[in-house]
Scaffold this motif. Structure first.
Motif, PDB file in Angstrom:
ATOM      1  N   TYR A   9      34.298  38.218  47.355  1.00 33.52           N
ATOM      2  CA  TYR A   9      33.114  39.065  47.554  1.00 33.52           C
ATOM      3  C   TYR A   9      32.254  38.635  48.736  1.00 33.52           C
ATOM      4  O   TYR A   9      31.876  39.490  49.528  1.00 33.52           O
ATOM      5  CB  TYR A   9      32.318  39.184  46.247  1.00 33.52           C
ATOM      6  CG  TYR A   9      33.073  40.075  45.281  1.00 33.52           C
ATOM      7  CD1 TYR A   9      32.937  41.457  45.393  1.00 33.52           C
ATOM      8  CD2 TYR A   9      33.951  39.560  44.346  1.00 33.52           C
ATOM      9  CE1 TYR A   9      33.671  42.292  44.570  1.00 33.52           C
ATOM     10  CE2 TYR A   9      34.677  40.384  43.525  1.00 33.52           C
ATOM     11  CZ  TYR A   9      34.538  41.753  43.631  1.00 33.52           C
ATOM     12  OH  TYR A   9      35.253  42.569  42.838  1.00 33.52           O
ATOM     13  N   PRO A  10      31.962  37.340  48.877  1.00 31.46           N
ATOM     14  CA  PRO A  10      31.269  36.937  50.108  1.00 31.46           C
ATOM     15  C   PRO A  10      32.053  37.357  51.352  1.00 31.46           C
ATOM     16  O   PRO A  10      31.482  37.773  52.344  1.00 31.46           O
ATOM     17  CB  PRO A  10      31.188  35.425  49.991  1.00 31.46           C
ATOM     18  CG  PRO A  10      31.224  35.166  48.543  1.00 31.46           C
ATOM     19  CD  PRO A  10      32.110  36.219  47.943  1.00 31.46           C
ATOM     20  N   GLU A  48      40.151  31.602  44.564  1.00 29.23           N
ATOM     21  CA  GLU A  48      39.275  32.057  43.481  1.00 29.23           C
ATOM     22  C   GLU A  48      38.892  33.489  43.794  1.00 29.23           C
ATOM     23  O   GLU A  48      38.467  33.801  44.906  1.00 29.23           O
ATOM     24  CB  GLU A  48      38.003  31.187  43.440  1.00 29.23           C
ATOM     25  CG  GLU A  48      38.145  29.969  42.570  1.00 29.23           C
ATOM     26  CD  GLU A  48      36.813  29.233  42.448  1.00 29.23           C
ATOM     27  OE1 GLU A  48      35.891  29.564  43.224  1.00 29.23           O
ATOM     28  OE2 GLU A  48      36.720  28.358  41.581  1.00 29.23           O
ATOM     29  N   GLN A  49      39.061  34.351  42.800  1.00 32.67           N
ATOM     30  CA  GLN A  49      38.771  35.756  43.066  1.00 32.67           C
ATOM     31  C   GLN A  49      37.326  35.959  43.535  1.00 32.67           C
ATOM     32  O   GLN A  49      37.056  36.841  44.326  1.00 32.67           O
ATOM     33  CB  GLN A  49      39.018  36.571  41.804  1.00 32.67           C
ATOM     34  CG  GLN A  49      40.497  36.742  41.521  1.00 32.67           C
ATOM     35  CD  GLN A  49      40.730  37.558  40.278  1.00 32.67           C
ATOM     36  OE1 GLN A  49      39.794  37.853  39.544  1.00 32.67           O
ATOM     37  NE2 GLN A  49      41.976  37.928  40.031  1.00 32.67           N
ATOM     38  N   GLY A  50      36.443  35.111  43.035  1.00 28.01           N
ATOM     39  CA  GLY A  50      35.024  35.239  43.383  1.00 28.01           C
ATOM     40  C   GLY A  50      34.776  35.155  44.880  1.00 28.01           C
ATOM     41  O   GLY A  50      33.922  35.845  45.423  1.00 28.01           O
ATOM     42  N   SER A  51      35.559  34.319  45.573  1.00 32.88           N
ATOM     43  CA  SER A  51      35.302  34.108  46.999  1.00 32.88           C
ATOM     44  C   SER A  51      35.609  35.360  47.806  1.00 32.88           C
ATOM     45  O   SER A  51      35.286  35.451  48.979  1.00 32.88           O
ATOM     46  CB  SER A  51      36.110  32.924  47.516  1.00 32.88           C
ATOM     47  OG  SER A  51      37.473  33.228  47.402  1.00 32.88           O
TER      48      SER A  51
END
Lengths: 120, 878
Positions: free
Chosen positions: A54-55, A49-52
Motif C-alpha cells: 500500500y505505501p 508482506e502484503q501490507g508494504s
C-alpha cells in the motif's frame, strides 16, 4: 538503520514498484488482486508482506504512474482499483529496458568470472 | 511532499483504513474458502499482511512535511499548556508586550531620525562650516562675507562651497501679506545638499549676478500649504522688498534644515546681503556656509584645511581678531548637526526600555523556571520514553517563542500608538521628526526583540530541563531535583534584576530632579498672563527710525486703551522664546581700562519700551525704569541687570556710570539696575545684560508683550486687529503666552523624565514581583523545615528575621552592584541633567532607600506566611 540494509530496502522498493506496474499492464486491479498476482508470478521467491504494497501504491500514485478509484470487487465488496496511466506505461518501459540492460551487464560479468574460473 | 496532501492527511488516512479493511476481508474470505477456521483465517491474513497500523503510519509519514509536522505538534502542545494555565500566559504576554512595545516605540524614533538616510545625495559628504570663539560659548558665531570669501577661495577640500542665511521677508501677492521665512543662498547651495527640484529648476550661477532678475524657489511644504501643490505656480510673480520675484522651481520634501524656510532666494535678491557695507565689513557676521567634501577628502583633512585659512586670517587682520583666543573654523557633518540633540536622549531611552525588557525576561525566566521544576516529572517521563534532550528543549522553546510572538503582536500595537505620541517630543530635538513612522525595519525590530526575549527566558528553564534525571521519578524526586540548584539560580536572577532596575531608577531620579530644578528656577520675571506677539516690520516701508518708533508707539497707545490690558511694551525679544538667538556684543566701561590684549567684555543686549519691566514684573533694584522722557534726542540712558552691576561696579552704585555698548559712538549713562532674567533658557544662567530705551535704539523686529487681566489668549484677535488698523499689511506672528514659552522650555526634560520614570516604575514593579515571588517560593519549599524549627522552639522573631534576611539578601547585593554600575552609567546623562551631578549622592541614597522600603514591604507577605506555619500541620505532611 545500517547503510547496507538501506540499500537493500531501496532495491526492494524499486523492484516492488516495477512489479506493481507490470501487474497493472494487464488491466485494472485492486490491492488484494495485485498482491496475489505478484505472489504467484514471482513463484513465492519474493516474500513481501502484503501490507508494504500500500505505501508502494501510494508512492506510485503520488508520482502519477497509477491512478485509483473506488469500485466493486468480484466478491461484490467495495475496493480501491488501480490502473496504469500513460506516464506509468512509459515508466514501466524504461524501467524494464534498464533492467534488461543491467541483467545483460551482470550476465557478462558473471559469465567472465565463470569463464576465468573454468580456465584455471 | 505537497501542501494539498498535507492538509488532507486525515481524509486520506480514512480511505486507507477502508482499503486495508477490504483487503483483509478478501484475504480472510479466501482463507476460509481454503478450509481454514474463521479464527485461523483471520490470523493468517494478519500474518501475511503485516501490521496495518504500520502501513497507515508509513503512508501518513509520506504525506507529511516532517519539520513542519514537528513544529505544529510543538505549537499545539504549547498552546494546550498555556491554555491550561491562562494566568501565566496572560501575565507573560502582557509583560513582554509592554517591554517590546516600549522598545519598538523608541526604536521607531531612532529608526526615523538616526538610521534612515537623509534625503540628500551622499549625506556624509555635506558639512556645515562655521566659526567658534570659546569666549562666546560653544555656539557658532557665523561668518562675515569677507571671511566666507576667504574660506571659499582658499580651501581645496570641497567640491562646492555655498553660503546661507535665513531672514523674514514680507511676501505680497498671495491672499494676505505674509512674512515668509526665506533662505538666502548662493546658487550652488542645492548642489551641496544634492537635491533635485520636483518642479521647475533650482538656482543657476547666473542668478547670483548682482543685476539678475530676482527668482524664488518654494519649499515643498509651502507649495502644498499655499498653493495646494498647483503646478501652475511656476512663473507666478510676488513682490518682496519692493522687487518682483518670479517662482522658478519647487523643492522636494526636505527636513526643516538649516531652518524652516518657506522660500529660497539667491543672494543677489537679498538687500541686506548685497549692501556694500555688509560685503566689505569683516566683522559683520550674518551668514554661514555649507560645503560638500571632494571625493576622497576626509573630514579631518577639511578641518585642517579650514584651520590653515583661519590662521592666515587671524595673522592678516589683527584689528578684527585681536584677543580672540581659541577662535577657530569648524566643519560639522550635517547628519551630526541634525541628530546631535536627539541621539543621546533616544539612545538613553532605548537603553532604559531595553533594561525593562531584560527585567521582564528575567521575571518570565523565573516563572518558567519554577514551572519547569514542577514539570520535572513530566520531562523525566518523556525522556524515559525516548524523547531526546533536543526534543524537550525544542518543546520549551516553542512554548516561550509562542508567548514572545504574542507579546510582539501586543508590543507592535503599543508601539504604533506610542511612536505617534513620541513624534511631537522628538520634534523638539531634531528637524527629522517627520520621518518617524512604522516600517518594515520597525516590524523586524519588534519581532526580533520578541524572538530574542523568547530565547532568553527559555534558556534557563531549558538548561534545567536538560539536567533532569530519572531520579525525578521517584517519590523524593519532586523535592530534590533542582531545588537547591533552582533556588540559587533564581536568587542570582533576582539580584541581576535589582541591579538593572536600580540603574534605571537612578537615571529616572536624576531626570526627575532635573525637571524639579528647572521648574524651581526663578526666571526673574512673572510669565503668567502675558501675551507675546511678534511684529517684524517691513524694512522697505519703515526705513526711518522715527517711522519704526512711531508705529510702535501707536500700537502701544491703542493696546493700552483696550479693556482687559494692564500694561504693554515693545522689546526686541520675549524672554524664554525658544526660537531666538543670543544677541550680544562688546562693551566699554567708562573709567575701567583693560590690560592690552584682553578682549573687551561681552554682554547681552535688549531694547525695551518704558513699561517693559512693569509688564514682565522685573524688579527695579535701584534707580529708575525707562520713561517717555528717554527720547531719541535726550541723554542716552541704559539699565543694567544686577549681575552686570555686581560684575563691573562691585560695592559701588552703578547709577551715573557710563557705558559704551557695541559700535556706539556715544557714552550711555546707567540710570537703573533691574533683577536678573533668564532670557535664553531656564537652564542657562543669566548673563550681564544692558537694556536700551526703544526710542534711543529703534528696532525693526520686535515683540509686543501685553500683561492682561484675564486669559491672555482671549485678547489675541483683538490685539491683532489693532495692529492691522494701523498697518493692514503688517504681519502678526508667533502669538503665544509667556507661560506657553516657559512650558515649551520644560517640554523636553518633562517628557524625558516622564518616560524614564514610567520605565523605572515598571522596572521596580517587575523586580519587586521577582523578589517577593522568589521568597514566597522558597518559603513554601522550606515550610517543613520552618515547621520543624518552630516545633523546636524558634520564636516568630527568629523565623521572621531568617526569612526576611533571606529575601533581602539579593536586594542588598543588587543595590550595591547597581550603585556601582550607575556611578559609571549615569555619566552618559551629563548633558541631559541640570542643577546636579550625575553621581548626585542624594539621588543614589534616595533610590536605595526607596528600593529597600518597597522590597522590605513586599517581603513581609511571604515572611508572615512563614511565621504563621502551624508546626503540627507542617510535620504531618511528611
Amino acid at each position: 538503520m545500517s547503510n547496507s540494509k538501506q540499500t537493500n530496502n531501496d532495491m526492494l522498493k524499486g523492484t516492488l514498484d516495477m512489479m506493481i506496474l507490470r501487474t497493472l499492464i494487464t488491466g485494472h486491479a485492486h490491492g488484494h488482486t495485485i498482491a496475489k498476482v505478484i505472489e504467484r508470478t514471482s513463484d513465492d521467491v519474493l516474500q513481501v508482506e502484503q501490507g508494504s504494497l500500500y505505501p508502494a501504491l501510494h508512492r506510485l500514485e503520488d508520482r502519477g504512474w497509477v491512478s485509483s478509484y473506488w469500485g466493486l470487487s468480484e466478491a461484490n465488496r467495495k475496493a480501491r482499483f488501480y490502473r496504469l496511466t500513460a506516464a506509468g506505461k512509459k515508466q514501466l518501459r524504461s524501467e524494464v529496458g534498464r533492467w534488461r540492460q543491467m541483467a545483460k551487464a551482470i550476465a557478462l560479468v558473471i559469465g567472465d568470472v565463470l569463464h576465468d574460473g573454468g580456465a584455471e | 511532499m505537497s501542501w494539498r496532501k498535507f492538509f488532507h492527511r486525515s481524509q486520506w488516512d480514512a480511505e486507507r483504513v477502508q482499503e486495508i479493511q477490504s483487503h483483509m476481508e478478501q484475504e480472510i474470505d479466501d482463507n476460509v474458502a481454503r478450509g481454514m477456521s474463521p479464527q485461523e483465517a483471520r490470523r493468517q491474513a494478519y500474518l501475511k499482511f503485516g501490521n496495518p497500523q504500520h502501513v497507515r503510519e508509513e503512508i501518513w509519514r509520506m504525506n507529511s512535511i516532517a519539520p513542519l509536522e514537528n513544529i505544529l505538534r510543538d505549537v499545539r502542545y504549547a498552546w494546550r499548556t498555556l491554555i491550561r494555565n491562562p494566568g501565566y500566559a496572560i501575565l507573560a504576554v502582557l509583560t513582554l508586550g509592554l517591554g517590546i512595545g516600549a522598545n519598538t516605540a523608541i526604536f521607531t524614533v531612532i529608526n526615523g531620525v538616526l538610521l534612515r538616510p537623509l534625503p540628500y545625495a551622499d549625506e556624509n559628504k555635506i558639512v556645515h562650516v562655521d566659526q567658534t570663539v570659546p569666549r562666546l560659548g560653544s555656539d557658532p558665531i557665523g561668518l562675515s562675507i569677507q571671511e566666507y570669501y576667504d574660506y571659499r577661495n582658499q580651501s581645496h577640500s570641497f567640491s562646492d562651497f555655498a553660503e546661507y542665511h535665513s531672514m523674514l521677508f514680507t511676501l505680497l501677492g498671495t491672499k494676505n501679506p505674509e512674512r515668509v521665512v526665506t533662505g538666502v543662498v548662493s546658487a550652488n547651495f542645492f548642489n551641496v545638499l544634492g537635491v533635485k527640484p520636483v518642479l521647475g529648476r533650482l538656482f543657476v550661477p547666473a542668478d547670483d549676478k548682482i543685476d539678475a532678475p530676482p527668482v524664488l524657489v518654494l519649499s515643498y511644504a509651502y507649495w502644498m500649504k499655499e498653493f495646494g501643490g498647483d503646478r501652475s505656480v511656476l512663473g507666478l510673480a510676488f513682490e518682496m522688498n519692493d522687487r518682483v520675484h518670479t517662482v522658478v522651481g519647487v523643492l522636494p520634501p526636505l527636513p526643516e534644515y538649516p531652518d524652516a524656510n518657506d522660500v529660497y532666494m539667491p543672494i543677489s535678491a537679498c538687500p541686506y546681503r548685497m549692501d556694500p557695507m555688509m560685503i566689505r565689513d569683516r566683522d559683520m557676521r550674518m551668514i554661514t556656509a555649507y560645503a560638500r567634501l571632494k571625493p576622497g577628502v576626509t573630514l579631518r583633512q577639511a578641518q585642517t584645511d579650514l584651520a590653515t585659512i583661519n590662521g592666515r586670517m587671524v595673522a592678516a587682520y589683527p584689528k578684527s581678531y585681536s584677543g580672540w583666543t581659541g577662535f577657530s573654523a569648524v566643519a560639522i557633518p550635517v547628519k551630526q548637526e541634525l541628530t546631535h540633540a536627539a541621539r543621546p536622549t533616544f539612545l538613553a531611552l532605548l537603553g532604559a526600555s531595553g533594561l525593562v525588557l531584560l527585567l521582564a525576561c528575567a521575571n518570565l525566566a523565573n516563572l518558567a523556571l519554577s514551572r519547569q521544576l514542577r514539570r520535572s516529572r513530566e520531562v523525566a517521563i518523556r525522556m524515559a520514553t525516548g524523547a531526546s534532550i533536543w526534543h524537550v528543549v525544542r518543546q520549551m522553546l516553542t512554548e516561550s517563542l509562542s508567548v514572545a510572538l504574542a507579546g510582539a503582536a501586543v508590543g507592535i500595537a503599543i508601539a504604533a500608538i506610542g511612536s505617534r505620541l513620541l513624534v511631537a517630543y522628538a520634534g523638539r530635538l531634531t528637524p527629522l521628526a517627520g520621518e518617524i513612522h512604522l516600517d518594515s525595519a520597525v516590524l523586524l525590530f519588534g519581532v526580533g526583540s520578541a524572538i530574542f526575549s523568547g530565547l532568553l527566558f527559555a534558556a534557563l528553564p531549558a538548561y534545567v530541563a536538560t539536567r533532569t534525571r530519572l531520579t525525578a521519578l521517584n517519590e523524593a524526586g519532586e523535592r530534590s531535583v533542582g531545588s537547591d540548584h533552582g533556588t540559587r539560580m533564581r536568587t542570582a536572577l533576582v539580584t541581576a534584576q535589582v541591579t538593572l532596575s536600580f540603574i534605571l531608577l537612578v537615571c529616572a531620579g536624576l531626570m526627575m530632579r532635573t525637571l524639579y530644578n528647572l521648574l524651581s528656577v526663578d526666571p526673574g520675571f512673572r510669565p503668567a498672563q502675558v501675551l507675546s506677539m511678534q511684529l517684524n516690520l517691513n524694512w522697505t516701508k519703515y526705513k526711518k527710525d522715527s517711522d519704526k518708533t512711531n508705529f510702535f508707539h501707536e500700537v502701544l497707545v491703542r493696546t493700552e486703551a483696550t479693556t482687559g490690558v494692564q500694561s504693554a511694551s515693545i522689546s526686541w525679544m520675549a524672554p524664554l522664546n525658544p526660537n531666538q538667538a543670543v544677541f550680544n556684543g562688546q562693551v566699554k566701561i567708562d573709567g575701567q581700562t583693560l590690560p592690552d590684549g584682553t578682549p573687551a567684555p561681552i554682554v547681552d543686549f535688549e531694547t525695551a519700551s518704558p513699561d517693559y519691566f512693569r509688564v514682565l514684573d522685573i524688579p527695579i533694584l535701584s534707580g529708575r525704569a525707562f520713561t517717555d522722557g528717554d527720547k531719541a534726542d535726550a541723554q542716552k540712558v541704559l539699565i543694567v541687570n544686577a549681575r552686570m552691576a555686581r560684575h563691573f561696579w562691585p560695592n559701588q552704585n552703578p547709577i551715573g556710570h557710563r557705558v559704551k555698548p557695541g559700535n556706539s559712538k556715544d557714552w550711555w549713562t546707567v540710570v537703573g539696575v533691574v533683577g536678573d532674567v533668564h532670557q535664553y533658557g531656564l537652564n542657562k544662567p543669566p548673563d550681564d545684560t544692558v537694556y536700551a530705551p526703544l526710542d534711543q535704539n529703534p528696532i525693526g523686529n520686535a515683540h509686543l508683550l501685553v500683561r492682561t487681566r484675564g486669559n491672555p489668549l482671549l485678547l489675541a484677535n483683538q490685539l491683532t486687529a489693532i495692529v492691522h488698523q494701523i498697518d493692514p499689511q503688517q504681519p502678526v506672528t508667533q502669538i503665544r503666552t509667556l507661560d506657553q514659552m516657559r512650558n515649551e522650555q520644560l517640554g523636553t526634560p518633562r517628557v524625558t523624565a516622564m518616560l524614564l520614570t514610567m520605565f523605572a516604575a515598571v522596572a521596580l514593579f517587575i523586580t519587586i514581583v521577582g523578589v517577593s515571588g522568589t521568597l514566597a517560593l522558597s518559603v513554601s519549599r522550606r515550610s517543613k523545615e520552618i515547621a520543624i524549627r518552630i516545633a523546636l522552639g524558634a520564636t516568630k522573631q527568629n523565623i521572621l528575621r531568617d526569612v526576611l534576611s533571606h529575601g533581602m539578601a539579593p536586594v542588598v547585593i543588587g543595590v550595591c552592584a547597581g550603585a556601582l554600575a550607575s556611578y559609571f552609567a549615569t555619566r552618559a546623562m551629563t548633558n541631559m541633567i541640570f542643577g546636579l551631578k550625575p553621581d548626585d549622592p542624594t539621588t543614589f541614597l534616595g533610590i536605595a532607600a526607596l528600593f529597600f522600603i518597597v522590597a522590605l514591604i513586599s517581603c513581609t507577605i511571604p515572611a508572615r506566611r512563614a511565621t504563621s506555619i502551624d508546626p503540627m500541620k507542617g510535620l504531618r505532611m511528611e
